[in-house]
Design a protein around this motif. Structure first.
Motif, PDB file in Angstrom:
ATOM      1  N   ALA A 276       0.823  -1.207   0.000  1.00 18.35           N
ATOM      2  CA  ALA A 276       0.000   0.000   0.000  1.00 18.35           C
ATOM      3  C   ALA A 276       0.859   1.260   0.000  1.00 18.35           C
ATOM      4  O   ALA A 276       0.594   2.209  -0.754  1.00 18.35           O
TER       5      ALA A 276
ATOM      6  N   ASP B  14      -5.417   8.917   4.377  1.00 22.19           N
ATOM      7  CA  ASP B  14      -6.578   8.182   4.892  1.00 22.19           C
ATOM      8  C   ASP B  14      -6.498   6.713   4.502  1.00 22.19           C
ATOM      9  O   ASP B  14      -6.812   5.821   5.308  1.00 22.19           O
ATOM     10  N   GLU B  15      -6.061   6.466   3.268  1.00 25.33           N
ATOM     11  CA  GLU B  15      -5.929   5.084   2.798  1.00 25.33           C
ATOM     12  C   GLU B  15      -4.856   4.340   3.581  1.00 25.33           C
ATOM     13  O   GLU B  15      -5.025   3.168   3.931  1.00 25.33           O
TER      14      GLU B  15
ATOM     15  N   GLY C  84      -2.710  10.330   0.201  1.00 26.66           N
ATOM     16  CA  GLY C  84      -3.102   8.953   0.485  1.00 26.66           C
ATOM     17  C   GLY C  84      -3.161   8.626   1.967  1.00 26.66           C
ATOM     18  O   GLY C  84      -3.247   7.459   2.340  1.00 26.66           O
TER      19      GLY C  84
ATOM     20  N   VAL D 244       1.139   4.112  -3.146  1.00 31.03           N
ATOM     21  CA  VAL D 244       0.883   5.547  -3.051  1.00 31.03           C
ATOM     22  C   VAL D 244       2.095   6.343  -3.520  1.00 31.03           C
ATOM     23  O   VAL D 244       1.965   7.361  -4.213  1.00 31.03           O
TER      24      VAL D 244
END
Length: 406
Positions: free
Chosen positions: A47, A197-198, A195, A51
């Motif tokens: 992840a 919040d992700e 990014g 990003v």
């Protein structure tokens, strides 16, 4: 539980690609790198890289090569050229710090020599962290960790927090429709804020990630730059016929850098810890919790892949293109994110030299050679004897533009 060492090239590649062997090289430096992308594993690592990938594109790398580096190189070299001499390690730090600070997204409001000096001081404190596990004297580790923690706090309050606040304000304006997304800064910190919040990143993780990108971009590149200059100069001294090759072949310096990088990986050993039992290439079982030392330096000297003279610098070496620099940039999911920015891409047959991506290290080497760089005959370079990794503590050089090789 005793660690297992892997030395064969194939064995190292296999180990680096195992999903159940997590990064453990920087466990001793957890205070600064514990939650940086280099130390994450599995879904978290994917992840974070996903990003940040927006910054690791060919168009951005070429922009830095063609538009940012030439100006940075000229500004950085000017006082050293006026003096006629300098320390290659310091010069390299100044060049790469200016490049990586901007790429990371750390603002320098003053852009003064004094501010640059303060950032360099902090960067050199940060550079203690990756080598904590390679320290010759364990008694030094506690003192170095104290220094690192102080430098991290100073960097956060003076540089990182204001940089993040300015970017967040711009992002808020973008969300309110006041500015277009294309007007946002193009750097790693902006990508991470977009990014956030992700990713669910904490403030402490932003500190570690910001420092990691500055450190990885500057410190490891200095290591590669100084070794490359040393190897190239010694090779040309012994093989003057290749001076013409450097002048006529636009890819030769990049080839030299690849060969030097093979011999001098920034991290000579990668370390992984098993999350569950793992079978290595030779059939040996790694138990859960056991550590694997992946000996990149030994693998890079594999005579079957690199020839009988694998322990020597030879820029004419013929090697499969995907292993031209061995495993010095890693392999698998933790392969170096910025390798193409640092050393470019392998030229393909028929490549246009004007559009080729050379990498900043080969371009800096070329820029130094154009200014008549040569080792200072009256001041020998010195290696850093405080760690087991082979690196240069200082490398005095002089400039003789009238005798430049390029």
């Amino acid at each position: 539980m005793a660690e297992i060492e892997v030395q064969s090239f194939g064995g190292c590649v296999h180990a680096l690609r195992q999903a159940d062997l997590r990064q453990s090289l920087y466990d001793e430096a957890a205070l600064m790198m514990g939650r940086a992308v280099v130390n994450l594993h599995g879904a978290e690592h994917r992840a974070r890289r996903g990003v940040e990938a927006v910054m690791f594109r060919k168009d951005i790398f070429l922009h830095y090569e063609k538009n940012v580096l030439p100006q940075t190189l000229a500004e950085t070299l000017a006082p050293f050229l006026a003096e006629g001499r300098g320390d290659l390690v310091e010069i390299g730090y100044r060049i790469m710090m200016n490049l990586t600070i901007d790429f990371t997204g750390v603002d320098r409001p003053l852009r003064s020599a004094e501010e640059t000096g303060e950032l360099l001081r902090l960067l050199k404190e940060f550079s203690l962290a990756p080598a904590l596990g390679q320290a010759r004297d364990p008694a030094d580790v506690a003192d170095k960790k104290r220094r690192i923690a102080l430098a991290m706090e100073e960097f956060r309050t003076r540089f990182l927090d204001p940089s993040l606040a300015r970017r967040q304000a711009l992002i808020d304006r973008c969300k309110a429709g006041e500015i277009d997304r294309g007007e946002l800064p193009k750097d790693v910190l902006t990508a991470l804020l977009l990014g956030r919040d992700e990713l669910g990143m904490s403030d402490a993780e932003f500190v570690q990630e910001g420092i990691f990108f500055v450190l990885a971009g500057a410190h490891t590149t200095i290591h590669s730059l100084t070794h490359a200059v040393h190897e190239i100069w010694n090779w040309l001294t012994a093989h003057p016929e290749d001076v013409e090759r450097i002048r006529s072949d636009p890819y030769f310096i990049q080839q030299c850098v690849y060969e030097s990088l093979r011999l001098h990986p920034s991290s000579p050993v990668a370390r992984r810890r098993a999350l569950c039992p793992v079978t290595l290439k030779d059939g040996e079982i790694v138990e859960a919790g056991q550590e694997v030392a992946v000996n990149l330096r030994t693998a890079n000297h594999d005579v079957e892949l690199f020839g009988d003279d694998a322990n020597r610098f030879n820029p004419h070496r013929t090697v499969r293109s995907n292993f031209r620099y061995g495993l010095s940039m890693g392999d698998g999911v933790h392969a170096c994110l910025g390798r193409h920015l640092a050393i470019g891409v392998d030229p393909k047959p028929g490549s246009d030299p004007d559009k080729h991506q050379y990498g900043v290290v080969p371009l800096i080497v070329a820029g130094l050679l154009r200014q008549g760089l040569r080792p200072d005959p009256d001041d020998a370079p010195e290696k850093d004897e405080t760690i087991t990794r082979i690196t240069w503590a200082r490398y005095p050089i002089i400039f003789k533009p009238e005798e430049a090789l390029l």
